[in-house]
Design an enzyme around this catalytic site. Structure first.
Site, mmCIF file in Angstrom:
data_model
loop_
_atom_site.group_PDB
_atom_site.id
_atom_site.type_symbol
_atom_site.label_atom_id
_atom_site.label_comp_id
_atom_site.label_asym_id
_atom_site.label_seq_id
_atom_site.Cartn_x
_atom_site.Cartn_y
_atom_site.Cartn_z
ATOM 1 N N SER A 201 0.671 -1.214 -0.148
ATOM 2 C CA SER A 201 0.065 -0.017 -0.278
ATOM 3 C C SER A 201 0.913 1.117 0.115
ATOM 4 O O SER A 201 1.715 1.513 0.904
ATOM 5 C CB SER A 201 -0.822 0.064 1.040
ATOM 6 O OG SER A 201 -1.400 1.379 1.394
ATOM 7 N N HIS B 179 -1.153 -1.332 -4.158
ATOM 8 C CA HIS B 179 -2.704 -1.110 -3.511
ATOM 9 C C HIS B 179 -2.491 0.488 -3.211
ATOM 10 O O HIS B 179 -1.432 1.093 -2.585
ATOM 11 C CB HIS B 179 -2.624 -1.723 -2.105
ATOM 12 C CG HIS B 179 -4.052 -1.535 -1.510
ATOM 13 N ND1 HIS B 179 -5.112 -2.121 -1.968
ATOM 14 C CD2 HIS B 179 -4.012 -0.692 -0.313
ATOM 15 C CE1 HIS B 179 -6.127 -1.885 -1.142
ATOM 16 N NE2 HIS B 179 -5.591 -1.271 -0.247
ATOM 17 N N ASP C 287 -4.448 3.541 -1.546
ATOM 18 C CA ASP C 287 -5.467 3.800 -0.497
ATOM 19 C C ASP C 287 -6.067 5.239 -0.812
ATOM 20 O O ASP C 287 -5.399 6.164 -0.325
ATOM 21 C CB ASP C 287 -4.781 3.691 0.935
ATOM 22 C CG ASP C 287 -4.726 2.157 1.404
ATOM 23 O OD1 ASP C 287 -3.804 1.830 2.137
ATOM 24 O OD2 ASP C 287 -5.945 1.564 0.996
ATOM 25 N N MET D 2 -8.356 7.933 0.145
ATOM 26 C CA MET D 2 -9.313 8.520 1.228
ATOM 27 C C MET D 2 -9.551 9.864 1.276
ATOM 28 O O MET D 2 -8.825 10.862 0.770
ATOM 29 C CB MET D 2 -8.260 8.441 2.623
ATOM 30 C CG MET D 2 -7.602 6.955 2.824
ATOM 31 S SD MET D 2 -6.669 7.029 4.386
ATOM 32 C CE MET D 2 -5.814 5.387 4.347
ATOM 33 N N HIS E 40 -8.503 1.362 -3.770
ATOM 34 C CA HIS E 40 -9.295 1.063 -2.284
ATOM 35 C C HIS E 40 -9.952 2.388 -2.128
ATOM 36 O O HIS E 40 -9.260 3.120 -1.481
ATOM 37 C CB HIS E 40 -8.598 0.610 -1.294
ATOM 38 C CG HIS E 40 -9.019 0.352 -0.034
ATOM 39 N ND1 HIS E 40 -8.555 -0.061 1.211
ATOM 40 C CD2 HIS E 40 -10.606 0.413 0.210
ATOM 41 C CE1 HIS E 40 -9.424 0.090 2.163
ATOM 42 N NE2 HIS E 40 -10.643 0.213 1.727
ATOM 43 N N MET F 68 -11.803 4.700 -0.171
ATOM 44 C CA MET F 68 -12.561 4.807 1.270
ATOM 45 C C MET F 68 -12.963 6.205 1.276
ATOM 46 O O MET F 68 -12.414 7.296 1.607
ATOM 47 C CB MET F 68 -11.258 4.716 2.330
ATOM 48 C CG MET F 68 -10.728 3.523 2.333
ATOM 49 S SD MET F 68 -9.411 3.359 3.400
ATOM 50 C CE MET F 68 -8.195 3.430 2.048
ATOM 51 N N MET G 244 -11.314 -5.898 5.618
ATOM 52 C CA MET G 244 -10.451 -4.956 6.342
ATOM 53 C C MET G 244 -10.250 -5.323 7.748
ATOM 54 O O MET G 244 -10.995 -5.948 8.371
ATOM 55 C CB MET G 244 -11.421 -3.520 6.593
ATOM 56 C CG MET G 244 -11.553 -2.597 5.505
ATOM 57 S SD MET G 244 -9.931 -2.392 4.456
ATOM 58 C CE MET G 244 -9.131 -1.241 5.764
ATOM 59 N N PHE H 144 -5.710 4.620 8.514
ATOM 60 C CA PHE H 144 -4.257 4.907 8.677
ATOM 61 C C PHE H 144 -3.651 3.529 8.437
ATOM 62 O O PHE H 144 -4.051 2.230 8.666
ATOM 63 C CB PHE H 144 -4.336 5.193 10.315
ATOM 64 C CG PHE H 144 -4.856 6.671 10.655
ATOM 65 C CD1 PHE H 144 -6.363 6.564 11.094
ATOM 66 C CD2 PHE H 144 -4.595 7.642 10.357
ATOM 67 C CE1 PHE H 144 -6.969 7.411 11.325
ATOM 68 C CE2 PHE H 144 -5.174 8.828 10.412
ATOM 69 C CZ PHE H 144 -6.522 8.668 11.154
ATOM 70 N N ASP I 155 -6.671 -6.386 4.233
ATOM 71 C CA ASP I 155 -6.025 -5.311 4.178
ATOM 72 C C ASP I 155 -5.934 -4.650 5.763
ATOM 73 O O ASP I 155 -6.977 -4.284 6.337
ATOM 74 C CB ASP I 155 -6.845 -4.181 3.254
ATOM 75 C CG ASP I 155 -6.343 -3.079 3.267
ATOM 76 O OD1 ASP I 155 -6.729 -2.256 2.304
ATOM 77 O OD2 ASP I 155 -5.299 -2.598 3.612
HETATM 78 C C1 DX5 Z 1 -6.232 1.583 6.104
HETATM 79 C C2 DX5 Z 1 -5.637 0.805 4.508
HETATM 80 C C3 DX5 Z 1 -4.705 -0.125 4.934
HETATM 81 C C4 DX5 Z 1 -3.391 0.100 5.439
HETATM 82 C C5 DX5 Z 1 -2.368 -0.667 5.436
HETATM 83 O O1 DX5 Z 1 -7.151 2.243 5.807
HETATM 84 O O2 DX5 Z 1 -6.666 0.529 3.839
HETATM 85 O O3 DX5 Z 1 -4.127 -0.361 3.466
HETATM 86 O O4 DX5 Z 1 -3.060 1.479 5.339
HETATM 87 O O5 DX5 Z 1 -1.311 -0.375 6.135
HETATM 88 P P1 DX5 Z 1 -0.730 -1.402 7.179
HETATM 89 O O6 DX5 Z 1 -0.272 -2.547 6.548
HETATM 90 O O7 DX5 Z 1 0.412 -0.402 7.907
HETATM 91 O O8 DX5 Z 1 -1.544 -1.665 8.271
HETATM 92 ZN ZN ZN Z 2 -6.229 -0.291 1.657
#
Ligand code: DX5
Ligand code: ZN
Length: 211
Positions: free
Chosen positions: A7, A32, A34, A36, A65, A67, A136, A142, A172
């Site tokens: 990620s 990946h 993320d 947000m 992903h 979010m 999840m 985070f 994840d």
């Molecule tokens: C959380 C993210 C994950 C996460 C992965 O909101 O979707 O992808 O950040 O990070 P680690 O592997 O450090 O938990």
């Molecule tokens: Zn993610």
């Protein structure tokens, strides 16, 4: 063979392109992303323009992903930016079936993400629309959080639910060599890892330790 999707949320955002190239060299199977929006989750990362800017850096699949609230408004921009997988949270739309159809119509693979407290029954009536279920194992928002142990039985139940469907199970959050092994044993096909990959410079070693 389990796929590893590092990620970028844990990467150095000032050198995203170089980080993507380094991850491919280190043996990553997917990247990946993320995404947000600061509303569905209390953090804000990057959007489609940034995805577009790094698309040319690698041939690896981009695993977006989302979010974000109202993901149906954004899926087209991520598909156009080059996302290969687009995953939306079941908790963010009343029209999950419709948004999954839209993702497929854009030529991307469709995924649903479930927060730790969301029951897997949320995907019961869209199994034939899915390419991916994202479990999840932390509360989204985070990197660097601890793996929620109850995710393991949830992964196993979902694995059973999707039997007979061409659907991969992705996990994840909080993935490290220990939780990776447990997740694989429970049925995970893809593992997302942020801090476990980026914590030290040797990405190849860190990715290998998760398989
Ligand atoms: C959380 C993210 C994950 C996460 C992965 O909101 O979707 O992808 O950040 O990070 P680690 O592997 O450090 O938990
Ligand atoms: Zn993610």
């Amino acid at each position: 063979m389990v796929l590893i999707a590092p990620s970028l949320v844990s990467s150095d955002f000032s050198i995203l392109k170089e980080e993507v190239i380094a991850l491919e060299k280190a043996g990553a199977d997917m990247i990946h992303l993320d995404i947000m929006d600061g509303r569905f989750v209390p953090n804000l990362t990057f959007g489609a323009p940034v995805v577009k800017s790094i698309r040319g850096a690698t041939k690896l699949p981009f695993d977006a992903h989302l979010m974000v609230e109202n993901p149906e408004l954004m899926v087209e921009s991520f598909a156009k930016a080059g996302a290969d997988f687009i995953t939306v949270h079941a908790e963010t739309t009343a029209h999950l079936d419709r948004v999954l159809q839209k993702i497929k119509s854009l030529g991307a693979k469709a995924g649903v993400a479930l927060n730790p407290s969301t029951d897997e029954s949320a995907i019961k009536y869209v199994l034939d629309r899915l390419d991916l279920v994202l479990v999840m194992s932390v509360n989204p928002g985070f990197g660097g959080q601890s793996f929620i142990q109850s995710s393991l039985e949830k992964i196993a139940r979902i694995k059973k639910m999707v039997k007979g469907y061409p659907v991969m199970v992705e996990v994840d959050g909080g993935i490290n060599p220990l939780t990776a092994a447990a997740s694989i044993a429970a049925g995970a096909d893809i593992l997302v890892a942020g801090s476990a990959v980026f914590k030290t410079g040797d990405y190849r070693q860190n990715i290998k330790a998760l398989r």
